[in-house]
Design a protein around this motif. Sequence first.
Motif, PDB file in Angstrom:
ATOM      1  N   ALA A  57     -36.078  11.249 -47.446  1.00  0.00           N
ATOM      2  CA  ALA A  57     -36.327  12.210 -46.365  1.00  0.00           C
ATOM      3  C   ALA A  57     -37.194  11.597 -45.275  1.00  0.00           C
ATOM      4  O   ALA A  57     -36.949  11.769 -44.070  1.00  0.00           O
ATOM      5  N   ARG A  58     -38.253  10.840 -45.697  1.00  0.00           N
ATOM      6  CA  ARG A  58     -39.130  10.205 -44.711  1.00  0.00           C
ATOM      7  C   ARG A  58     -38.380   9.179 -43.883  1.00  0.00           C
ATOM      8  O   ARG A  58     -38.517   9.119 -42.660  1.00  0.00           O
ATOM      9  N   ARG A  59     -37.564   8.338 -44.547  1.00  0.00           N
ATOM     10  CA  ARG A  59     -36.783   7.338 -43.812  1.00  0.00           C
ATOM     11  C   ARG A  59     -35.812   7.990 -42.840  1.00  0.00           C
ATOM     12  O   ARG A  59     -35.624   7.534 -41.707  1.00  0.00           O
ATOM     13  N   LYS A  60     -35.183   9.064 -43.286  1.00  0.00           N
ATOM     14  CA  LYS A  60     -34.241   9.767 -42.435  1.00  0.00           C
ATOM     15  C   LYS A  60     -34.930  10.359 -41.206  1.00  0.00           C
ATOM     16  O   LYS A  60     -34.445  10.235 -40.067  1.00  0.00           O
ATOM     17  N   ALA A  61     -36.114  10.994 -41.436  1.00  0.00           N
ATOM     18  CA  ALA A  61     -36.864  11.575 -40.311  1.00  0.00           C
ATOM     19  C   ALA A  61     -37.313  10.487 -39.343  1.00  0.00           C
ATOM     20  O   ALA A  61     -37.224  10.642 -38.119  1.00  0.00           O
ATOM     21  N   ILE A  62     -37.810   9.356 -39.884  1.00  0.00           N
ATOM     22  CA  ILE A  62     -38.255   8.246 -39.021  1.00  0.00           C
ATOM     23  C   ILE A  62     -37.080   7.692 -38.208  1.00  0.00           C
ATOM     24  O   ILE A  62     -37.204   7.398 -37.016  1.00  0.00           O
ATOM     25  N   GLN A  63     -35.903   7.532 -38.873  1.00  0.00           N
ATOM     26  CA  GLN A  63     -34.725   7.025 -38.169  1.00  0.00           C
ATOM     27  C   GLN A  63     -34.286   7.968 -37.047  1.00  0.00           C
ATOM     28  O   GLN A  63     -33.916   7.521 -35.947  1.00  0.00           O
ATOM     29  N   GLU A  64     -34.346   9.280 -37.320  1.00  0.00           N
ATOM     30  CA  GLU A  64     -33.985  10.251 -36.291  1.00  0.00           C
ATOM     31  C   GLU A  64     -34.946  10.179 -35.106  1.00  0.00           C
ATOM     32  O   GLU A  64     -34.537  10.243 -33.933  1.00  0.00           O
ATOM     33  N   ILE A  65     -36.264  10.034 -35.422  1.00  0.00           N
ATOM     34  CA  ILE A  65     -37.261   9.921 -34.349  1.00  0.00           C
ATOM     35  C   ILE A  65     -37.011   8.673 -33.518  1.00  0.00           C
ATOM     36  O   ILE A  65     -37.078   8.679 -32.285  1.00  0.00           O
ATOM     37  N   ILE A  66     -36.700   7.548 -34.210  1.00  0.00           N
ATOM     38  CA  ILE A  66     -36.441   6.283 -33.504  1.00  0.00           C
ATOM     39  C   ILE A  66     -35.209   6.405 -32.615  1.00  0.00           C
ATOM     40  O   ILE A  66     -35.196   5.953 -31.461  1.00  0.00           O
ATOM     41  N   GLU A  67     -34.144   7.026 -33.132  1.00  0.00           N
ATOM     42  CA  GLU A  67     -32.923   7.202 -32.335  1.00  0.00           C
ATOM     43  C   GLU A  67     -33.180   8.079 -31.107  1.00  0.00           C
ATOM     44  O   GLU A  67     -32.707   7.791 -29.994  1.00  0.00           O
ATOM     45  N   ALA A  68     -33.946   9.160 -31.309  1.00  0.00           N
ATOM     46  CA  ALA A  68     -34.266  10.031 -30.172  1.00  0.00           C
ATOM     47  C   ALA A  68     -35.105   9.298 -29.127  1.00  0.00           C
ATOM     48  O   ALA A  68     -34.889   9.428 -27.922  1.00  0.00           O
ATOM     49  N   LYS A 381     -45.931  15.050 -35.678  1.00  0.00           N
ATOM     50  CA  LYS A 381     -46.980  15.650 -36.514  1.00  0.00           C
ATOM     51  C   LYS A 381     -46.446  16.833 -37.316  1.00  0.00           C
ATOM     52  O   LYS A 381     -46.753  17.000 -38.510  1.00  0.00           O
ATOM     53  N   LEU A 382     -45.610  17.647 -36.595  1.00  0.00           N
ATOM     54  CA  LEU A 382     -45.009  18.798 -37.296  1.00  0.00           C
ATOM     55  C   LEU A 382     -44.081  18.327 -38.414  1.00  0.00           C
ATOM     56  O   LEU A 382     -44.056  18.896 -39.515  1.00  0.00           O
ATOM     57  N   VAL A 383     -43.301  17.249 -38.107  1.00  0.00           N
ATOM     58  CA  VAL A 383     -42.410  16.710 -39.145  1.00  0.00           C
ATOM     59  C   VAL A 383     -43.217  16.205 -40.332  1.00  0.00           C
ATOM     60  O   VAL A 383     -42.874  16.439 -41.507  1.00  0.00           O
ATOM     61  N   GLU A 384     -44.306  15.484 -39.989  1.00  0.00           N
ATOM     62  CA  GLU A 384     -45.157  14.966 -41.079  1.00  0.00           C
ATOM     63  C   GLU A 384     -45.767  16.093 -41.890  1.00  0.00           C
ATOM     64  O   GLU A 384     -45.844  16.034 -43.128  1.00  0.00           O
ATOM     65  N   GLU A 385     -46.207  17.157 -41.159  1.00  0.00           N
ATOM     66  CA  GLU A 385     -46.781  18.319 -41.856  1.00  0.00           C
ATOM     67  C   GLU A 385     -45.736  18.981 -42.742  1.00  0.00           C
ATOM     68  O   GLU A 385     -46.028  19.378 -43.896  1.00  0.00           O
TER      69      GLU A 385
END
Length: 435
Positions: A57-68, A381-385
Amino acid sequence: MAKCPNCGQKASGAFCQWCNYPLRKRALVLRPRSISIEVREARVAEKQALKEAEDTARRKAIQEIIEASKAREAERRAKADAERAAKEKARQEIIEASKARKTERQAKIDAERAAKEKARQEIIEASKARKTERQAKIDAERAAKEKARQEVIEANKTEEAEKQARIAAEREAKEKTKQEAEAAKKAEEAEKQAKLTAEREAREKAKQEAEAAKKAEEAEKQAKLTAEREAREKAKQEAEAAKKAEEAEKQAKLAAEREAREKAKQEAEEAKKAEEAEKQALIAAEQEAKEQAKQETEEAKEKARQEAEAAKLVEEAEKQARIVAEREAKEKAKQEAEAIKKAEEAEKQARKAVEQEAREKAKQEAEEAKEKARQEAEAAKLVEEAEKQARIAVEQEAREKAKREAEAAKGKAKHEAEAAKKVEEAEKQTKLMAE
């Protein structure tokens, strides 16, 4: 809430929700080794699966943030490139317009210079024509005088015998006439000297006025050059070239006038000598011829004086026309300099406006980028929370599941212990009955 003796965090329940350390003291229960190993393996497998899920989940969220972020960066770069191209196009248009204005100005200056040169050539040609006409007139008058003198000499030669006979009889009257002629000559010489003095004073005064006008013109030119040196270097060079040409023309004109005066002086001296010889011949001849020659000489002098005055008037008119033309040219050059200065000021204001607009736009983009970065940071931050909350929820569920399994295992172990105890009691009863 109790404090966990292992991690120091406040927790409640049988196990710490942070480190899964047992909080309640319980009696040591002997359980079969196989049950404890199974529970431990189940816990390890569950923790491993939870960790893998969290990592995924963390890798997926980070990848989405990087793509955005990449998409936003590409959009920002495209926008910046488009704005840069628009600015470059506007700058090129300004440069082209400035070049067109400069070309038009240069063409106008060249046309005016050609017109000025043409007018100057016309003035020079007219002056040369007047000079040629004046010389032709002087030559014609000189030829007429020479012809008259020759006629007088011829007449004197034919009457020489009669004159010689009459000289003896009229010597006394001639002596008297000679004295009168000498007195008239002295008076004429005094008149000539006074006239020459007056002409010399007039020439000196005209020379001083010309020098004063020249000095005033030089002062005006110097003031103009000092005021326009920084903005009109090229105009200064052209003005200096025009000034040199004008000075050369003035020098040539002064030299021509000096030569004409010298020539006129020589001719006057020659005429004076001829007149003296003619006077001597006329004195030896008749008083009537002398009076006639004197009258002709006075008429010639009057005519020469009138021609000199006419030439002076023509020269004054030419000088006034040249002064008017120079004044108009200076005024026109001043107006052109002011127009150029206004155009440069407008161009400078336009460039400053474009730069100000670019700065405002860059500042706005920076603020927008800063706001986007802040929003992205808040989103991260919200994603991390959310990830933390999800991780806590998964850990809580895992702890609950482990607790339930532990309680189930505990109940099973208790049941087995009770069954073992019953078996032991039964064995004891059996042993006691056997004794």
